[in-house]
Design a protein around this motif. Structure first.
Motif, PDB file in Angstrom:
ATOM      1  N   THR A 212       0.818  -0.663  -0.186  1.00 52.73           N
ATOM      2  CA  THR A 212       0.270   0.229  -0.072  1.00 52.73           C
ATOM      3  C   THR A 212       0.951   1.402  -0.628  1.00 52.73           C
ATOM      4  O   THR A 212       0.160   2.174  -0.021  1.00 52.73           O
ATOM      5  CB  THR A 212      -1.020   0.375   1.310  1.00 52.73           C
ATOM      6  OG1 THR A 212      -0.148   0.334   2.493  1.00 52.73           O
ATOM      7  CG2 THR A 212      -1.280  -1.193   1.110  1.00 52.73           C
TER       8      THR A 212
ATOM      9  N   PHE B   4      -8.009   2.890   2.248  1.00 56.14           N
ATOM     10  CA  PHE B   4      -7.370   1.627   1.075  1.00 56.14           C
ATOM     11  C   PHE B   4      -8.318   1.987  -0.108  1.00 56.14           C
ATOM     12  O   PHE B   4      -8.297   1.547  -0.825  1.00 56.14           O
ATOM     13  CB  PHE B   4      -7.210   0.617   1.589  1.00 56.14           C
ATOM     14  CG  PHE B   4      -6.128   0.185   2.456  1.00 56.14           C
ATOM     15  CD1 PHE B   4      -4.782   1.021   2.151  1.00 56.14           C
ATOM     16  CD2 PHE B   4      -6.399  -0.631   3.603  1.00 56.14           C
ATOM     17  CE1 PHE B   4      -3.945   0.831   3.392  1.00 56.14           C
ATOM     18  CE2 PHE B   4      -5.084  -0.982   4.415  1.00 56.14           C
ATOM     19  CZ  PHE B   4      -4.269  -0.461   4.586  1.00 56.14           C
ATOM     20  N   ARG B   5      -9.563   2.404   0.500  1.00 54.83           N
ATOM     21  CA  ARG B   5     -11.428   2.312  -0.952  1.00 54.83           C
ATOM     22  C   ARG B   5     -10.378   3.385  -1.709  1.00 54.83           C
ATOM     23  O   ARG B   5     -10.679   4.421  -1.673  1.00 54.83           O
ATOM     24  CB  ARG B   5     -12.512   3.076   0.377  1.00 54.83           C
ATOM     25  CG  ARG B   5     -12.387   2.245   1.213  1.00 54.83           C
ATOM     26  CD  ARG B   5     -14.210   2.745   2.173  1.00 54.83           C
ATOM     27  NE  ARG B   5     -14.553   1.550   2.840  1.00 54.83           N
ATOM     28  CZ  ARG B   5     -15.497   1.848   3.579  1.00 54.83           C
ATOM     29  NH1 ARG B   5     -16.407   3.354   3.582  1.00 54.83           N
ATOM     30  NH2 ARG B   5     -16.121   1.208   4.290  1.00 54.83           N
ATOM     31  N   SER B   6     -11.384   3.136  -2.595  1.00 53.75           N
ATOM     32  CA  SER B   6     -10.836   4.034  -3.909  1.00 53.75           C
ATOM     33  C   SER B   6     -12.055   4.222  -4.402  1.00 53.75           C
ATOM     34  O   SER B   6     -11.828   4.596  -5.661  1.00 53.75           O
ATOM     35  CB  SER B   6     -10.519   2.613  -5.389  1.00 53.75           C
ATOM     36  OG  SER B   6     -11.006   2.318  -5.634  1.00 53.75           O
TER      37      SER B   6
ATOM     38  N   PHE C  83     -10.511  -6.849  -4.176  1.00 48.39           N
ATOM     39  CA  PHE C  83     -10.584  -5.381  -3.919  1.00 48.39           C
ATOM     40  C   PHE C  83     -10.696  -4.420  -4.665  1.00 48.39           C
ATOM     41  O   PHE C  83      -9.457  -4.542  -5.008  1.00 48.39           O
ATOM     42  CB  PHE C  83     -10.652  -5.054  -2.706  1.00 48.39           C
ATOM     43  CG  PHE C  83     -11.218  -5.358  -1.474  1.00 48.39           C
ATOM     44  CD1 PHE C  83     -11.901  -4.900  -0.404  1.00 48.39           C
ATOM     45  CD2 PHE C  83     -11.256  -6.926  -1.091  1.00 48.39           C
ATOM     46  CE1 PHE C  83     -12.868  -5.313   0.312  1.00 48.39           C
ATOM     47  CE2 PHE C  83     -12.344  -7.542  -0.450  1.00 48.39           C
ATOM     48  CZ  PHE C  83     -12.664  -6.515   0.271  1.00 48.39           C
TER      49      PHE C  83
ATOM     50  N   ASN D 227      -7.925  -1.139  -4.547  1.00 47.23           N
ATOM     51  CA  ASN D 227      -7.995  -0.641  -3.680  1.00 47.23           C
ATOM     52  C   ASN D 227      -7.251   1.181  -4.375  1.00 47.23           C
ATOM     53  O   ASN D 227      -6.460   0.779  -5.281  1.00 47.23           O
ATOM     54  CB  ASN D 227      -7.517  -1.140  -2.469  1.00 47.23           C
ATOM     55  CG  ASN D 227      -8.264  -1.728  -1.951  1.00 47.23           C
ATOM     56  OD1 ASN D 227     -10.003  -1.970  -1.869  1.00 47.23           O
ATOM     57  ND2 ASN D 227      -7.358  -3.482  -1.317  1.00 47.23           N
TER      58      ASN D 227
ATOM     59  N   CYS E  71      -4.252   3.331  -8.472  1.00 47.47           N
ATOM     60  CA  CYS E  71      -5.268   1.534  -7.930  1.00 47.47           C
ATOM     61  C   CYS E  71      -5.359   0.918  -7.449  1.00 47.47           C
ATOM     62  O   CYS E  71      -4.358   0.396  -9.126  1.00 47.47           O
ATOM     63  CB  CYS E  71      -6.978   1.824  -8.981  1.00 47.47           C
ATOM     64  SG  CYS E  71      -7.591   3.126  -8.102  1.00 47.47           S
TER      65      CYS E  71
END
Length: 824
Positions: A171, A186-188, A213, A215, A222
């Motif tokens: 990450t 981490f949300r995209s 996911f 992310n 991403c």
């Protein structure tokens, strides 16, 4: 203390050792104690034995407690050390405790010794357990720290409590940036609210959540992460937090997208085929599949699993996972190979897996897997194999399979020194059942007997149905009575009454037994010997077991020679007739005789009918032989009458072949005319089976014989399946009760009741009753009591040549029923 405590005593005084031993023994301590008093002895003891505790004196010339503690520290041994010494002063005591001793006890007061030992053992065990837990934790921590998967742990509210280095590498966030934050970092924005609602719903219901996911890294880029979220619980069973393991699958996703675009043209074809198809990349990830593939493995999410997960699922579903997964592993390790392999699944299905490499030009980029359901084909093949080795009526092994199993059993018996018995079983007179009631009843009885024989065998016994009413048994037996016990069990199984088609049948069998190693050392020969012995048992009247003897092999060859000799005997008139009287039980006089054929062979002498009649019936020679018997018997009866002897009935047995298919009426007419004998003096004997084979034909033929004046009798009555009511329906004159009932009179209440019933009903229909086979006075006495009309048996006379029978007929004195007794 239940387990002995291993104590090492550092002491140079034997009296002090004895004092310690008495103290421990008095307290009930179970212990094993060694004593050393030098540094060398201490090192040697530690090298050869594991000790729970060390008790040490303070003052020893060759070894001090400081030395002992140093040696233990050098060896990293956590063994409690307790000083057991005299007064040493506070300073010395404090120094030795700082050096690592756990306690000290004065020798003049050992009351604390046992409690101190018990305390130190408990504390040492606690230290050992803590070290084990700490070691396990360190190992698990190293595994998690070093794994390539990103591992992240949160509390129940989603706050991050731990991340491994792979998370930071994946990450771009440092551990300090992530601890205390939530995975929302981490949300995209690629996933909607429903996605996260499903995620939490799944986790809070104590289920694992898996997904890829989309992310966002710290850099804003991403990426795709294949993530598994798993809840974990505290000691109370409450969900305490969640573990996330994930892997960056961005490259895989992009490859899958590219591949899906390139395979879009083939999608319809893939879905239309009945085969399950999957395409994997070089990393063993599934990049394409059809629905049939999911159906094959029973899960729509199966293709989304990792190879490790798929392998675990396959291992659960495949009957032989080691073989099948070895085949799959081989193909993954050899990308250029093309192979196929069949596998059985645990649910009974059979699949065939065909796999070949997927190429882009000359480059191998993956592998195509094709799974085909071949269950029906395998079942058909198995059915064909089963039918090839089993009898369709009983589902027992057939003779071919028995021969195969015998070879395997022989190989084992040779190595173990076992004794093996092979028994051939032939149900006696079974053709009468088929002739009387049809093959359906016969088949039902064969199935019943098969079931009984199987139940009569010991564990490991073999049973085969070799055709018709014949069975073969093979079983290991003891050297003394094992073979006899086996025969007794088989005869008991057959001897029980059988009920089929509403009727009760009493069966007997001819059995032949051959033994390994006495009679043969190979299975084919032993089986042939058992067959020959069974044939001999049948020839001798059945209802018996015959042990193989060496002469029986030559007897089988002789049987073939007998067939050829019968042709010669008929042509050269080698047959002779003997006659057995039928004596009236009211007058003691001879009412008639039965003509019984014998063969006067020029090489072997007088041959009994049991040796050649079955062969004559099989070959069809029985018809001309019966024609000769009729002519000769009628001629003899006529000769006796012309010599002035009383007119008596001449009874002649007629074969089934002649009665049902020959010109019996023409033959009878010719014999009577040639002999000048009145028809009323001729009696035709037929068995129940002959009567019941064709009722209309039987009735017509018997009526024609009666119209001519010829008498008709049913022979061996009671052994077949002719109902008593038929005695009224057929134009009969005489009923002959079979010898098997007569010989059991007085011994079997049921047989006597049957005999009495036959006599009573026969008299009701105005039929004459003749009992066959009476040999003893008690049997004759019972027949007289039952009101039987006549008797034919050894009690009065054996079958005798014509000259001797002439003397009996000329004798004016009647036979006596019992010695010294008159008639009723």
């Amino acid at each position: 203390m239940g387990t002995p405590v291993h104590i090492l005593l550092l002491e140079d005084a034997e009296d002090d050792e004895a004092l310690v031993r008495r103290t421990l023994a008095k307290a009930g301590t179970t212990f094993v104690m060694d004593r050393v008093e030098t540094r060398t002895a201490l090192i040697q003891a530690l090298d050869t034995m594991s000790y729970d505790i060390i008790l040490s004196d303070y003052s020893m010339p060759g070894l001090s407690p400081h030395d002992a503690l140093a040696i233990l520290a050098e060896r990293r041994l956590d063994i409690p050390v307790i000083l057991v010494t005299g007064t040493i002063g506070e300073n010395r005591a404090a120094a030795i405790m700082r050096a690592g001793a756990h306690d000290f006890i004065l020798k003049d007061d050992l009351s604390r010794l046992v409690p101190a030992i018990e305390r130190e053992l408990r504390e040492a065990e606690g230290r050992r357990q803590r070290r084990a837990i700490e070691n396990e934790q360190r190992k698990l921590s190293r595994v998690v720290e070093q794994t390539a998967d990103a591992v992240l742990v949160t509390d129940r509210n989603g706050r991050i409590e731990y991340v491994n280095p792979a998370v930071s590498e994946q990450t771009g966030y440092s551990a300090s940036e992530l601890l205390g934050a939530t995975p929302a970092i981490f949300r995209s924005g690629a996933h909607d609210q429903a996605f996260y609602q499903k995620l939490w719903s799944t986790l809070l219901s104590d289920h694992e959540f898996r997904a890829v996911f989309t992310n966002r890294r710290k850099s804003g880029e991403c990426y795709f992460e294949a993530k598994t979220l798993t809840p974990f619980k505290d000691d109370t069973g409450t969900i305490a937090g969640f573990i996330s393991t994930g892997r960056d699958v961005s490259e895989l996703v992009r490859m899958r997208e590219d591949l899906e675009r390139s395979l879009s043209v083939l999608r319809t074809t893939l879905e239309a085929t009945a085969d399950g198809i999957a395409v994997t990349d070089l990393q063993r990830n599934i990049v394409d599949f059809n629905q049939q593939y999911c159906d094959m493995w029973g899960s729509s999410v199966f293709p989304t699993c990792s190879w490790v997960e798929r392998r675990a699922i396959m291992a659960e579903l495949v009957r032989d996972p080691e073989e099948f997964l070895g085949f799959v592993q081989f193909l993954y390790e050899h990308p250029a190979e093309t192979r196929s392999q069949a596998a059985m699944l645990r649910d009974g299905r059979a699949v065939e897996c065909y796999s070949q490499p997927q190429r882009r030009g000359d480059e191998i980029i993956g592998r195509v897997w094709c799974y085909r359901d071949i269950t029906q084909r395998v079942q058909h093949e198995q059915r064909l194999i089963h039918l090839a080795y089993h009898d369709p009526l009983t589902d027992l092994p057939n003779r071919r399979f028995m021969e195969k199993q015998l070879k395997e059993r022989f190989a084992a018996a040779c190595g173990e020194g076992a004794r093996l018995a092979v028994v051939t079983i032939m149900i006696d007179r079974f053709s009468r059942i088929n002739e009387t009631l049809g093959h359906g009843a016969g088949d039902d009885i064969v199935q019943i007997i098969a079931h009984r024989l199987a139940g009569a065998l010991a564990d490991g016994g073999l049973l085969a149905h070799t055709g018709g009413s014949e069975f073969v048994v093979a079983q290991e037996v003891e050297a003394t009575t094992g073979a006899d016990d086996l025969i007794s069990a088989l005869r008991a199984a057959i001897g029980e009454p059988v009920v089929a088609h509403g009727k009760e049948f009493f069966l007997t069998a001819s059995m032949g037994i051959g033994l390994y190693p006495e009679d043969a050392t190979d299975p084919d020969t032993l089986l042939q010997h058992a067959d020959n012995a069974a044939a001999r048992a049948r020839e001798e009247g059945g209802d018996m077991a015959a042990r193989y003897r060496s002469h029986m092999s030559s007897d089988a060859a002789q049987r073939l020679a007998t067939e050829h000799a019968l042709h010669r005997a008929l042509a050269q008139q080698e047959f002779v007739l003997h006659y057995q009287p039928q004596v009236c039980l009211k007058t003691g006089r001879i009412l008639g005789v039965e003509a019984l054929i014998r063969w006067q062979d020029p090489h072997f002498g007088l041959v009994p009918p049991g040796r050649f009649i079955p062969i004559a019936e099989e070959t069809g020679l029985i018809v001309p032989i019966t024609e000769w018997v009729l002519a000769t018997a009628c001629a003899q009866a006529g000769s006796w009458q012309r010599a002035g002897m009383p007119g008596i009935t001449m009874a002649v047995n007629i074969s089934a072949r002649l009665f049902n298919h020959g010109d019996l009426l023409g033959i009878v007419d010719h014999a009577l005319m040639a002999a000048g004998l009145e028809a009323r003096f001729l009696e035709i004997e037929i068995t129940e089976g002959v009567i019941m084979r064709d009722l209309d034909h039987t009735t017509d033929l018997l009526r024609e014989l009666r119209r001519r004046g010829v008498r008709a009798s049913v022979d061996d009555f009671g052994t077949g399946y002719c109902a008593l009511g038929y005695l009224r329906d057929f134009p009969l004159d005489v009923v002959k009760i079979d010898r098997s009932f007569v010989q059991r009179l007085g011994a079997d209440v049921r047989d006597e009741a049957v005999t009495a019933t036959i006599i009573q009903i026969a008299h009701t229909f105005a039929l004459h009753v003749v009992a066959e086979g009476a040999e003893t006075a008690s049997q004759v006495r019972r027949l007289v009591a039952l009101d039987c009309d006549a008797l034919q048996g050894y009690y009065f006379s054996r079958p005798v040549p014509a000259e001797e029978c002439s003397r009996l007929l000329r004798n004016p004195q009647p036979f006596a029923v019992l010695e010294g007794a008159g008639w009723r």
